[in-house]
Design a protein around this motif. Structure first.
Motif, PDB file in Angstrom:
ATOM      1  N   LEU A 384      22.422 -17.481   1.819  1.00 18.89           N
ATOM      2  CA  LEU A 384      23.264 -17.749   0.660  1.00 18.89           C
ATOM      3  C   LEU A 384      23.996 -19.064   0.926  1.00 18.89           C
ATOM      4  CD1 LEU A 384      24.671 -16.627  -1.973  1.00 18.89           C
ATOM      5  CD2 LEU A 384      26.373 -15.631  -0.442  1.00 18.89           C
ATOM      6  N   THR A 385      23.840 -20.053   0.045  1.00 19.92           N
ATOM      7  CA  THR A 385      24.394 -21.372   0.321  1.00 19.92           C
ATOM      8  C   THR A 385      25.698 -21.649  -0.408  1.00 19.92           C
ATOM      9  OG1 THR A 385      22.943 -22.213  -1.417  1.00 19.92           O
ATOM     10  CG2 THR A 385      22.207 -22.493   0.865  1.00 19.92           C
ATOM     11  N   GLY A 386      25.801 -21.222  -1.644  1.00 21.67           N
ATOM     12  CA  GLY A 386      26.952 -21.603  -2.447  1.00 21.67           C
ATOM     13  C   GLY A 386      28.040 -20.562  -2.549  1.00 21.67           C
ATOM     14  N   GLY A 387      27.830 -19.407  -1.923  1.00 17.17           N
ATOM     15  CA  GLY A 387      28.854 -18.379  -1.945  1.00 17.17           C
ATOM     16  C   GLY A 387      28.873 -17.518  -3.188  1.00 17.17           C
ATOM     17  N   ALA A 388      28.009 -17.793  -4.176  1.00 16.34           N
ATOM     18  CA  ALA A 388      27.939 -16.962  -5.382  1.00 16.34           C
ATOM     19  C   ALA A 388      27.028 -15.782  -5.091  1.00 16.34           C
ATOM     20  CB  ALA A 388      27.414 -17.771  -6.569  1.00 16.34           C
ATOM     21  N   ILE A 389      27.606 -14.577  -5.011  1.00 17.19           N
ATOM     22  CA  ILE A 389      26.840 -13.439  -4.515  1.00 17.19           C
ATOM     23  C   ILE A 389      25.838 -12.961  -5.569  1.00 17.19           C
ATOM     24  CG2 ILE A 389      28.651 -12.770  -2.931  1.00 17.19           C
ATOM     25  CD1 ILE A 389      29.401 -10.506  -4.788  1.00 17.19           C
ATOM     26  N   GLY A 390      24.813 -12.266  -5.057  1.00 19.04           N
ATOM     27  CA  GLY A 390      23.754 -11.766  -5.915  1.00 19.04           C
ATOM     28  C   GLY A 390      22.475 -12.557  -5.796  1.00 19.04           C
ATOM     29  N   GLU A 391      22.278 -13.246  -4.667  1.00 20.78           N
ATOM     30  CA  GLU A 391      21.068 -14.054  -4.540  1.00 20.78           C
ATOM     31  C   GLU A 391      20.085 -13.518  -3.510  1.00 20.78           C
ATOM     32  OE1 GLU A 391      19.757 -18.621  -4.868  1.00 20.78           O
ATOM     33  OE2 GLU A 391      21.162 -18.236  -3.259  1.00 20.78           O
ATOM     34  N   GLY A 392      20.485 -12.594  -2.666  1.00 21.05           N
ATOM     35  CA  GLY A 392      19.608 -12.181  -1.580  1.00 21.05           C
ATOM     36  C   GLY A 392      18.278 -11.610  -2.041  1.00 21.05           C
ATOM     37  N   ILE A 393      18.308 -10.640  -2.951  1.00 19.59           N
ATOM     38  CA  ILE A 393      17.068 -10.024  -3.439  1.00 19.59           C
ATOM     39  C   ILE A 393      16.206 -11.049  -4.177  1.00 19.59           C
ATOM     40  CG2 ILE A 393      16.143  -8.280  -5.009  1.00 19.59           C
ATOM     41  CD1 ILE A 393      18.516  -6.476  -4.198  1.00 19.59           C
ATOM     42  N   PRO A 394      16.782 -11.872  -5.075  1.00 18.06           N
ATOM     43  CA  PRO A 394      15.950 -12.900  -5.719  1.00 18.06           C
ATOM     44  C   PRO A 394      15.386 -13.937  -4.746  1.00 18.06           C
ATOM     45  CG  PRO A 394      17.919 -12.500  -7.014  1.00 18.06           C
ATOM     46  CD  PRO A 394      18.096 -11.765  -5.728  1.00 18.06           C
ATOM     47  N   LEU A 395      16.159 -14.344  -3.737  1.00 13.22           N
ATOM     48  CA  LEU A 395      15.628 -15.280  -2.743  1.00 13.22           C
ATOM     49  C   LEU A 395      14.361 -14.716  -2.107  1.00 13.22           C
ATOM     50  CD1 LEU A 395      18.593 -16.698  -0.601  1.00 13.22           C
ATOM     51  CD2 LEU A 395      17.105 -17.975  -2.145  1.00 13.22           C
ATOM     52  N   ALA A 396      14.391 -13.424  -1.799  1.00  7.76           N
ATOM     53  CA  ALA A 396      13.223 -12.790  -1.185  1.00  7.76           C
ATOM     54  C   ALA A 396      12.037 -12.780  -2.143  1.00  7.76           C
ATOM     55  CB  ALA A 396      13.578 -11.368  -0.746  1.00  7.76           C
ATOM     56  N   VAL A 397      12.297 -12.605  -3.432  1.00  7.32           N
ATOM     57  CA  VAL A 397      11.224 -12.673  -4.423  1.00  7.32           C
ATOM     58  C   VAL A 397      10.562 -14.046  -4.384  1.00  7.32           C
ATOM     59  CG1 VAL A 397      10.717 -12.726  -6.901  1.00  7.32           C
ATOM     60  CG2 VAL A 397      12.178 -10.921  -5.966  1.00  7.32           C
ATOM     61  N   GLY A 398      11.379 -15.088  -4.453  1.00  7.53           N
ATOM     62  CA  GLY A 398      10.836 -16.439  -4.461  1.00  7.53           C
ATOM     63  C   GLY A 398      10.101 -16.783  -3.188  1.00  7.53           C
ATOM     64  N   ALA A 399      10.659 -16.394  -2.037  1.00  3.37           N
ATOM     65  CA  ALA A 399       9.996 -16.665  -0.761  1.00  3.37           C
ATOM     66  C   ALA A 399       8.666 -15.923  -0.682  1.00  3.37           C
ATOM     67  CB  ALA A 399      10.911 -16.266   0.392  1.00  3.37           C
ATOM     68  N   GLY A 400       8.638 -14.693  -1.205  1.00  2.00           N
ATOM     69  CA  GLY A 400       7.401 -13.920  -1.180  1.00  2.00           C
ATOM     70  C   GLY A 400       6.314 -14.512  -2.050  1.00  2.00           C
ATOM     71  N   VAL A 401       6.702 -15.089  -3.191  1.00  2.31           N
ATOM     72  CA  VAL A 401       5.722 -15.749  -4.055  1.00  2.31           C
ATOM     73  C   VAL A 401       5.215 -17.028  -3.393  1.00  2.31           C
ATOM     74  CG1 VAL A 401       5.407 -16.913  -6.272  1.00  2.31           C
ATOM     75  CG2 VAL A 401       6.647 -14.742  -6.176  1.00  2.31           C
ATOM     76  N   ALA A 402       6.107 -17.765  -2.757  1.00  7.29           N
ATOM     77  CA  ALA A 402       5.722 -19.028  -2.118  1.00  7.29           C
ATOM     78  C   ALA A 402       4.858 -18.819  -0.884  1.00  7.29           C
ATOM     79  CB  ALA A 402       6.976 -19.823  -1.743  1.00  7.29           C
ATOM     80  N   CYS A 403       5.124 -17.753  -0.138  1.00  2.00           N
ATOM     81  CA  CYS A 403       4.461 -17.541   1.156  1.00  2.00           C
ATOM     82  C   CYS A 403       3.905 -16.122   1.226  1.00  2.00           C
ATOM     83  CB  CYS A 403       5.452 -17.778   2.297  1.00  2.00           C
ATOM     84  SG  CYS A 403       6.217 -19.404   2.296  1.00  2.00           S
ATOM     85  N   PRO A 404       2.833 -15.840   0.495  1.00  2.00           N
ATOM     86  CA  PRO A 404       2.331 -14.459   0.422  1.00  2.00           C
ATOM     87  C   PRO A 404       1.796 -13.921   1.734  1.00  2.00           C
ATOM     88  CG  PRO A 404       0.815 -15.988  -0.641  1.00  2.00           C
ATOM     89  CD  PRO A 404       2.051 -16.757  -0.339  1.00  2.00           C
ATOM     90  N   ASP A 405       1.481 -14.790   2.696  1.00  2.00           N
ATOM     91  CA  ASP A 405       0.929 -14.336   3.977  1.00  2.00           C
ATOM     92  C   ASP A 405       1.994 -14.176   5.057  1.00  2.00           C
ATOM     93  OD1 ASP A 405      -1.637 -14.377   2.882  1.00  2.00           O
ATOM     94  OD2 ASP A 405      -1.907 -16.494   3.370  1.00  2.00           O
ATOM     95  N   ARG A 406       3.262 -14.300   4.679  1.00  4.35           N
ATOM     96  CA  ARG A 406       4.345 -14.183   5.654  1.00  4.35           C
ATOM     97  C   ARG A 406       5.230 -12.987   5.315  1.00  4.35           C
ATOM     98  NH1 ARG A 406       6.933 -20.118   6.476  1.00  4.35           N
ATOM     99  NH2 ARG A 406       8.056 -18.940   8.068  1.00  4.35           N
ATOM    100  N   LYS A 407       5.722 -12.312   6.346  1.00  6.91           N
ATOM    101  CA  LYS A 407       6.620 -11.173   6.136  1.00  6.91           C
ATOM    102  C   LYS A 407       8.018 -11.685   5.791  1.00  6.91           C
ATOM    103  CE  LYS A 407       5.956  -7.280   6.920  1.00  6.91           C
ATOM    104  NZ  LYS A 407       5.591  -6.129   6.058  1.00  6.91           N
ATOM    105  N   ILE A 408       8.580 -11.121   4.726  1.00  9.18           N
ATOM    106  CA  ILE A 408       9.931 -11.479   4.290  1.00  9.18           C
ATOM    107  C   ILE A 408      10.876 -10.358   4.705  1.00  9.18           C
ATOM    108  CG2 ILE A 408      11.354 -12.278   2.387  1.00  9.18           C
ATOM    109  CD1 ILE A 408       8.732 -13.887   2.754  1.00  9.18           C
ATOM    110  N   ILE A 409      11.953 -10.718   5.397  1.00  7.50           N
ATOM    111  CA  ILE A 409      12.993  -9.760   5.769  1.00  7.50           C
ATOM    112  C   ILE A 409      14.253 -10.129   4.994  1.00  7.50           C
ATOM    113  CG2 ILE A 409      14.291  -8.694   7.649  1.00  7.50           C
ATOM    114  CD1 ILE A 409      11.252  -8.397   7.953  1.00  7.50           C
ATOM    115  N   ALA A 410      14.678  -9.262   4.090  1.00  2.00           N
ATOM    116  CA  ALA A 410      15.865  -9.514   3.276  1.00  2.00           C
ATOM    117  C   ALA A 410      17.019  -8.677   3.812  1.00  2.00           C
ATOM    118  CB  ALA A 410      15.599  -9.182   1.819  1.00  2.00           C
ATOM    119  N   LEU A 411      18.043  -9.338   4.321  1.00  2.00           N
ATOM    120  CA  LEU A 411      19.226  -8.667   4.840  1.00  2.00           C
ATOM    121  C   LEU A 411      20.294  -8.718   3.762  1.00  2.00           C
ATOM    122  CD1 LEU A 411      19.182 -10.162   8.454  1.00  2.00           C
ATOM    123  CD2 LEU A 411      18.130  -8.046   7.616  1.00  2.00           C
TER     124      LEU A 411
END
Length: 516
Positions: A384-411
């Motif tokens: 989370l870069t800007g401090g506006a909460i509610g981005e963790g789950i969406p970040l994981a969505v975007g990372a998963g679309v960009a890198c389908p062969d890599r495991k995404i761990i969302a904390l």
């Protein structure tokens, strides 16, 4: 061929082939155009915060922008919080915001709003397409600005510009201008400071935290004794064999104490560290008042090139030695005791797969992962870069679309996760390889800490009602299953370890609710 077709074609010829979307009536011609372009991957988000956060996560990992499709001003407004995070991350993004047909605006229909006014605070570039003939030029401008400014472009598409006819054209990719050179005076000053024997720190941000740039600055550090620190950035390449830059602490007192010794600070990719918030009697900036600050390079520069120039200026060769992180992951012992932030972070670190991507929105629950990260298998960290909460789950969505062969761990913290819980549905729909760990402490723990930071240690009923997430407790397993994601609950560290080990060994989305 209409304006919407032209918009799609310009995006595609420039490599923008993913569109995260939550469309409405004004965007139906663009949706129809997307339907005619099978090479464009369209990903639906059930809220605009998921859309903009996913586009942020995608671009951080793909190193190119995605498009978003948002419905008029209110749709854009729903996504602004994560556009703020993307703006702070300097994430390239092309937002397409539909609007009423230009001739309809005069009638002040219910969804009419000041889209430009809404967009400007969270965008680096804002433009409105004037008509079908303007689509190509405006789209190329939006794309170019997203990359050259390293940031958010928001382009407003009136419905009549989308449906209006245009003549087919032969399209070619935009030729991007060269990135600006760093200031010669700043380079000279940084080199002089490093050679002069002063206690120096190099503070890194942005793309200075990629592996190749870190290796260069590691050589500079080994040759000069300069300390390496990092600020919150879009993406850090961490792990064994790479160079570690110590994060500047979030806590103001800790940050000031940590940076107290330095006489000169060389900033690469950002400005000097500042506190997330102001507190009575505490400074806003973390460096000592007498510390010399040299801004060597900013986000607009090629940061790897800037560090290379600094190394050359002080005579550090490209094959000079540096100190790589030692691989220590196998030395981590399985955690025991209570299920808490520390034990969870140890379990995650111990089983972290090679080349994983960690998406982190759990400031109060990070545990020991940051300290353990240098010795783990190489991986990426996008926070989370800007401090506006509610981005963790969406970040994981975007990372998963960009890198389908890599495991995404969302904390994921539980309170902030509820802002965009709809992103779990997108994970299921796209079958993304994401393991979501929810730190279910049933509180806005970060705000409890902030209350203590301003001197309030005893919480009364009203404060507890605003800071606790109980009565009723959130049932994350039911929430996840309701959106198509398999889930399980851990109430002991042994249960958590077993669940996490199993989750990283399989494919597809899975959620673990860690009841702390």
């Amino acid at each position: 061929m209409n304006g919407a077709d032209m918009l799609c074609d310009v995006l595609l010829v420039n490599g923008v082939d993913v569109c995260f979307a939550n469309p409405g009536t004004s965007e139906m011609h663009f949706v129809a155009a997307l339907d005619r372009k099978p090479q464009m991957r369209c990903v639906l988000g059930l809220s605009e915060g998921v859309v903009t956060g996913a586009a942020d996560g995608y671009a951080r990992m793909a190193d190119k922008p995605a498009a978003t499709l948002l419905h008029t001003g209110p749709g854009l407004a729903n996504g602004l919080a994560n556009l703020h995070n993307a703006r702070r991350a300097r994430t390239p993004m092309v937002n397409v915001v539909g609007d009423h047909a230009s001739y309809h605006l005069q009638y002040d229909a219910p969804l009419t709003s000041d889209i430009e006014g809404l967009a400007r605070p969270m965008s680096h570039w804002v433009g409105r397409i004037s008509g079908p003939a303007d689509v190509r030029a405006r789209t190329e401008e939006a794309y170019t600005e997203s990359l050259m400014r390293r940031g958010v472009s928001t382009m407003i598409l009136p419905a009549d510009a989308a449906w209006g006819e245009v003549a087919p054209e032969t399209l070619s990719p935009v030729t991007l201008p060269a990135r600006p050179s760093i200031c010669a005076n700043a380079l000279s000053a940084a080199a002089k400071a490093l050679r002069g024997g002063k206690r120096a720190v190099i503070i890194l941000a942005g793309r200075a935290l990629r592996a190749n740039a870190l290796e260069t600055v590691g050589r500079i550090s080994a040759a000069t004794g300069a300390a390496l620190f990092s600020q919150t950035s879009d993406r850090t390449e961490r792990g064994a064999g790479r160079v570690a830059a110590r994060p500047v602490p979030y806590n103001v007192d800790q940050a000031v104490a940590t940076l107290r010794e330095f006489e000169v600070a060389i900033c690469v990719g950002g400005k000097q560290p500042v506190g997330f918030f102001a507190y009575p009697g505490k400074p806003s900036t973390m460096l000592q008042p007498g510390c010399e600050i040299i801004e060597l390079a900013g986000h607009e520069n090629d940061l790897a090139e800037a560090l290379g120039a600094l190394a050359e200026e002080i005579g550090v060769r490209k094959d000079a030695p540096f100190v790589p992180n030692r691989f220590t992951q196998r030395e981590i012992v399985a955690p025991t005791g209570d299920l808490n932030a520390d034990s969870i972070s140890i379990a995650v670190a111990r089983a972290l797969p090679e080349n994983a991507i960690i998406c982190e929105e759990s400031i109060t629950s990070g545990g020991r992962l940051t300290a353990l990260a240098p010795g783990l298998t190489p991986h990426d960290h996008i926070p989370l870069t800007g401090g506006a909460i509610g981005e963790g789950i969406p970040l994981a969505v975007g990372a998963g679309v960009a890198c389908p062969d890599r495991k995404i761990i969302a904390l994921q913290a539980d309170g902030s996760g509820m802002y965009t819980v709809q992103g779990l549905w997108t994970q299921a729909r796209e079958n993304l390889d994401v393991v979501t760990v929810v730190f279910a402490n049933r509180a806005y723990a970060i705000l409890q800490g902030e209350m203590r930071n301003v001197g309030v240690n005893d919480f009364g009923r009203n404060a507890r009602r605003m800071l606790d997430l109980d009565a009723p407790d959130l049932d994350w397993c039911s929430l996840a299953r309701g959106m198509g994601v398999e889930a399980a609950r851990a109430e002991t560290i042994e249960q958590f370890t077993d669940l996490f080990d199993a989750a990283v060994s399989r494919k597809g989305p899975f959620l673990i609710e860690a009841r702390m």
